[in-house]
Write an enzyme that holds these catalytic residues in place. Structure first.
Site, PDB file in Angstrom:
ATOM      1  CE  LYS A  35      -2.187  -1.132   3.773  1.00  0.00           C
ATOM      2  NZ  LYS A  35      -1.538  -2.440   3.945  1.00  0.00           N
ATOM      3  CB  THR A  36       3.622   2.333   2.204  1.00  0.00           C
ATOM      4  OG1 THR A  36       2.805   2.188   3.361  1.00  0.00           O
ATOM      5  CG2 THR A  36       4.487   3.559   2.358  1.00  0.00           C
ATOM      6  CG  ASP A 220       0.548   4.923   4.191  1.00  0.00           C
ATOM      7  OD1 ASP A 220      -0.262   3.984   4.109  1.00  0.00           O
ATOM      8  OD2 ASP A 220       1.782   4.753   4.228  1.00  0.00           O
ATOM      9  CD  GLU A 221      -0.284   2.845   8.485  1.00  0.00           C
ATOM     10  OE1 GLU A 221      -1.269   2.151   8.814  1.00  0.00           O
ATOM     11  OE2 GLU A 221       0.880   2.431   8.492  1.00  0.00           O
ATOM     12  CD  GLN A 251      -1.664  -3.197   9.006  1.00  0.00           C
ATOM     13  OE1 GLN A 251      -0.623  -2.807   9.528  1.00  0.00           O
ATOM     14  NE2 GLN A 251      -1.763  -3.373   7.703  1.00  0.00           N
ATOM     15  NE  ARG A 606       3.838  -4.205  11.089  1.00  0.00           N
ATOM     16  CZ  ARG A 606       3.340  -3.766   9.934  1.00  0.00           C
ATOM     17  NH1 ARG A 606       4.020  -2.926   9.188  1.00  0.00           N
ATOM     18  NH2 ARG A 606       2.160  -4.170   9.503  1.00  0.00           N
TER      19      ARG A 606
HETATM   20  P1  ATP Z   1       1.612  -2.106   5.982  1.00  0.00           P
HETATM   21  O1  ATP Z   1       0.159  -2.502   5.940  1.00  0.00           O
HETATM   22  O2  ATP Z   1       2.360  -2.864   6.996  1.00  0.00           O
HETATM   23  O3  ATP Z   1       1.786  -0.627   6.024  1.00  0.00           O
HETATM   24  P2  ATP Z   1       2.030  -1.985   3.138  1.00  0.00           P
HETATM   25  O4  ATP Z   1       0.828  -2.583   2.513  1.00  0.00           O
HETATM   26  O5  ATP Z   1       2.128  -0.520   3.172  1.00  0.00           O
HETATM   27  O6  ATP Z   1       2.223  -2.615   4.579  1.00  0.00           O
HETATM   28  P3  ATP Z   1       4.614  -1.859   1.924  1.00  0.00           P
HETATM   29  O7  ATP Z   1       5.381  -1.442   3.089  1.00  0.00           O
HETATM   30  O8  ATP Z   1       4.335  -0.874   0.848  1.00  0.00           O
HETATM   31  O9  ATP Z   1       3.264  -2.605   2.375  1.00  0.00           O
HETATM   32  O10 ATP Z   1       5.318  -3.101   1.213  1.00  0.00           O
HETATM   33  C1  ATP Z   1       5.787  -4.198   1.978  1.00  0.00           C
HETATM   34  C2  ATP Z   1       7.096  -4.701   1.400  1.00  0.00           C
HETATM   35  O11 ATP Z   1       6.870  -5.347   0.153  1.00  0.00           O
HETATM   36  C3  ATP Z   1       8.088  -3.607   1.126  1.00  0.00           C
HETATM   37  O12 ATP Z   1       9.372  -4.076   1.389  1.00  0.00           O
HETATM   38  C4  ATP Z   1       7.892  -3.347  -0.350  1.00  0.00           C
HETATM   39  O13 ATP Z   1       9.032  -2.778  -0.926  1.00  0.00           O
HETATM   40  C5  ATP Z   1       7.632  -4.749  -0.877  1.00  0.00           C
HETATM   41  N1  ATP Z   1       6.818  -4.756  -2.102  1.00  0.00           N
HETATM   42  C6  ATP Z   1       5.583  -4.262  -2.257  1.00  0.00           C
HETATM   43  N2  ATP Z   1       5.129  -4.470  -3.508  1.00  0.00           N
HETATM   44  C7  ATP Z   1       6.104  -5.127  -4.174  1.00  0.00           C
HETATM   45  C8  ATP Z   1       6.242  -5.637  -5.517  1.00  0.00           C
HETATM   46  N3  ATP Z   1       5.281  -5.521  -6.436  1.00  0.00           N
HETATM   47  N4  ATP Z   1       7.394  -6.250  -5.813  1.00  0.00           N
HETATM   48  C9  ATP Z   1       8.377  -6.390  -4.894  1.00  0.00           C
HETATM   49  N5  ATP Z   1       8.308  -5.944  -3.635  1.00  0.00           N
HETATM   50  C10 ATP Z   1       7.185  -5.315  -3.271  1.00  0.00           C
HETATM   51 MG    MG Z   2       2.289   0.822   4.767  1.00  0.00          MG
END
Ligand code: ATP
Ligand code: MG
Length: 723
Positions: A35-36, A220-221, A251, A606
């Protein structure tokens, strides 16, 4: 720079979100699904492909750290400077906005932002001038009330008059506080948000300007936004369909502070043209970690519902460690970290996550003792905390009446009516006659310099200190600390404060007693210094040095709340015990319990590769010995994803449902307790010894109690009667 860098490293769903035409967007997805990452790439896409200028972009994230990272990642992707982009936290952006538009906001250009401690002090002063009894109306509670009103967008005038005395008093203070802040140009945290909202709402021109300026607004969040934050976002984007939010209802962990999970539903109602995109692939964690966290969160009801899978392998099982007590738990964690570092890994890859700040001390001490650099985030290190410093100041002053810093710190803490003017007079005399503050005070009392009221306040302080000195004679160190914490009034003072901070402070004070109990005094190396003095020096040294700086390779310590959005190759979640996690206040409240479970989900997700979870069979916390049950969350994780850690080959796992194999029984050295021996424990009643393990102070026994079930007990603590 071509677009491939922005798009290539994304999966289809992510790509769809990143490249969507400007419109309202909700990316609803579980942890670690990118997402981030989508937000960062979306911003890069807008700048690079849609040719939107960086200053036309607004992005709100949860912490300053996240904001900095987001800006950096956009800059890296595009190889440009994104300085002019409005990216920050809600508070940071509101502040920036108010500085630029202080006139419209009717604030003096010199307005000051006050933090929550300042706010509390201000309220206390105000209540005193209004002659409202702080005992009956704890100031902490008033602050809580005022901030909650502001978070909901309500001024004092918006709250209808009432006959309810309690509400009436709170309201009158709110009103007076508003006036005081307006007069003195003070703005608290909640006020930043409220004021920014009102200023935008009530200035048509300004609103039109910003609505035009921000072509796309990103959050975000989103699940953790509160009412006023969401209202502010709506002002900027309503009818324009340019609000792009990412979030995960699973979350949402700030309900206790006013966050509204409903905003996720409201969004879908308020922006009917929105596009909803779900991300279902997790890129962060191994299969086992993902399965375990999915199973855990499935125990919550009323979820929006999401699927998450991963292509990365199953990975290691989640390790579960049942510690004898909290010290053993810390020892285990720090040993594992040492192994990890010895294998050539970096310390910064490791996070220790706990539910309550007071838990950090055990880990800090063990890390310190092994010379392992670490860093505590989102909370002060134990000995740096205000309440701990206050308690230590009492001990200092009792031992050394010439300690002026300690004197200054506690002369009016807890408040006893020593005013600033009185203190100033003491300082002046001390300076003039070259006396310590204590001596100057005694002199001024003797010569009856002050009004009876001021004089009495000082006398009560002098009497208190002298009484404490006398009462502490011949006591053990921890008893001295306990005496001070209780008889100084500090404990009662913090207990009275409403809200989580006061509670945490009281807990920390009790934890200080614990620290003194565990403190090991080595008379030989003390070179004649008293045990108290060595303890105080230990506290002072610990608070200064050895805290790793930002650039050092440090183990990361933080609460589960502050770990949100982050990821680490190796994660320790500690203290998984009923009453601690889930917290005591949540166990009888289904809503709060679900929030605790979400917090557990946040913690587990995490972890990228290795996840350790631990609980202690006996825990001395907040000054009390507890024999908690393992957290219910552990039972909600499928057994196939868990492996129990056995430290010694002959120790069977202490799980209540499993009968130990008699063949594995090892007998300890004391010989007093044998297999089958019947014993009685003061709290658990009668039971039968099943195992004996360890030696000396580490000797422990496993007992099957008739009513309390299976327990491991440390012999040096547990008072057992042989029947
Ligand atoms: P959270 O809910 O914990 O905030 P999130 O959904 O924001 O998580 P991110 O932090 O954006 O998730 O991504 C999690 C990890 O996966 C990061 O290390 C990110 O770089 C990696 N990642 C996300 N998408 C891809 C992709 N398409 N290919 C490779 N790595 C990815
Ligand atoms: Mg995130």
């Amino acid at each position: 720079m071509d677009i491939t860098a922005i798009i290539d490293s994304l999966n289809d769903a992510q790509r769809q979100a990143v490249s969507a035409p400007a419109r309202a967007m909700l990316v609803l997805a579980g942890a670690g699904s990118g997402k981030t990452r989508v937000l960062v790439h979306r911003i890069a896409w807008l700048i690079k492909i849609e040719h939107i200028a960086p200053h036309n972009i607004l992005a709100v994230t949860f912490t300053n750290k996240a904001a900095k990272e987001m800006r950096g990642r956009v800059e890296d992707l595009l190889n440009i400077s994104a300085r002019s982009m409005w990216i920050g936290t809600f508070h940071g952006l509101a502040h920036r906005f108010l500085r630029q538009h202080n006139e419209e906001a009717k604030l003096p250009s010199t307005f000051q932002v006050i933090d929550s401690d300042d706010q509390l002090r201000l309220i206390k002063r105000l209540m005193k001038s209004m002659q409202i009894d702080d005992k009956r109306w704890p100031a902490k509670q008033i602050v809580w009330f005022i901030n909650a009103q502001k978070d909901e967008g309500r001024r004092a005038k918006d709250i209808p008059e009432t006959q309810d005395l309690y509400l009436k008093v709170q309201l009158s203070i709110y009103r007076a506080y508003e006036e005081l802040c307006a007069r003195s140009g003070l703005v608290d945290f909640a006020e930043l948000l409220l004021k920014a909202h009102e200023t935008l709402r009530d200035n048509a021109e300004l609103l039109a300007f910003y609505r035009d300026r921000f072509k796309q607004v990103h959050v975000d969040e989103f699940q953790d936004t509160n009412t006023i934050q969401y209202a502010w976002l709506r002002l900027l984007t309503d009818g324009q369909d340019n609000l792009f939010v990412v979030g995960d209802d699973d979350q949402s962990i700030y309900g206790w502070r006013g966050a509204k999970i409903e905003n996720m539903f409201n969004f879908q109602k308020h922006y009917p043209n929105h596009q909803l995109i779900r991300l279902e692939q997790n890129y962060r964690s191994t299969g086992n970690i993902l399965k375990a966290s999915n199973a855990l969160i499935a125990c919550n009801e009323g979820r929006m519902g999401k699927e998450l899978h991963t292509d990365s392998g199953e990975g290691d099982l989640i390790s579960l460690y049942a510690a004898f007590n909290e010290q053993d738990e810390a020892y285990f964690v720090v040993e594992r970290i040492r192994q990890w570092v010895a294998e050539g890994h970096s310390r910064a890859d490791v996070a220790i996550l706990y539910r309550s700040n007071a838990q950090s001390r055990q880990f800090e001490e063990k890390l310190m003792a092994t010379g392992t650099p670490y860093r505590v985030y989102g909370g002060l290190r134990f000995f740096d905390r205000l309440e701990i410093k206050n308690a230590l100041a009492y001990l200092y002053l009792m031992a050394h009446k010439d300690n002026d810093a300690a004197f200054e710190r506690i002369i009016n803490t807890p408040t006893r009516g020593v005013g600033a003017k009185t203190l100033e007079t003491i300082r002046e005399l001390a300076k003039r006659d070259n006396l310590t503050l204590w001596a100057a005070m005694v002199e001024l009392i003797r010569t009856e310099h002050f009004s009876p009221r001021a004089s009495n306040a000082l006398k009560s302080f002098a009497v208190l200190i002298n009484k404490l000195i006398k009462a502490s004679e011949g006591l053990e160190l921890y008893e001295q600390v306990k005496l001070v914490v209780e008889d100084s009034g500090l404990l009662a003072f913090h207990k009275k404060e409403k809200g989580d901070k006061g509670e945490a402070r009281a807990e920390n004070l009790e934890e200080l007693v614990n620290a003194a109990r565990q403190f090991e005094y080595d008379a030989e190396s003390a070179e004649g210094a008293s045990e108290l003095d060595v303890f105080l020096a230990h506290a002072a040294l610990e608070s200064g040095d050895a805290q790793g700086d930002e650039f050092e390779d440090c183990v990361q310590l933080m609460t589960l709340h502050s770990a949100k959005g982050l990821e680490f190759p190796m994660v320790f979640m500690v203290g998984l015990e009923e009453g601690l996690f889930p917290s005591q206040q949540s166990v009888d409240d289904p809503g709060r319990l679900e929030e605790e479970r979400r917090l557990c989900y946040v913690g587990m997700t995490r972890a990228m590769r290795l996840l350790y979870m631990s609980y202690a069979e006996s825990r001395r916390l907040y000054g009390k010995e507890n024999y908690p049950r393992p957290s219910r969350f552990l039972k909600e994780i499928p057994a196939e994803q868990l492996q129990e850690i056995r430290v010694r080959a002959n120790v069977t796992k202490p799980v209540a449902t499993v009968k130990p194999k008699m063949g594995t029984v090892a007998l300890g050295s004391s010989g007093r307790y044998k297999l089958g021996q019947r014993v009685r424990h003061v709290k658990f009643g009668e039971g039968v010894v099943l195992q004996v393990d360890g030696e000396g102070t580490q000797e422990r026994v496993q007992i099957n109690f008739a009513s309390a079930g299976m327990k491991w007990l440390m012999l040096s603590y547990a008072k057992l009667e042989v029947l």
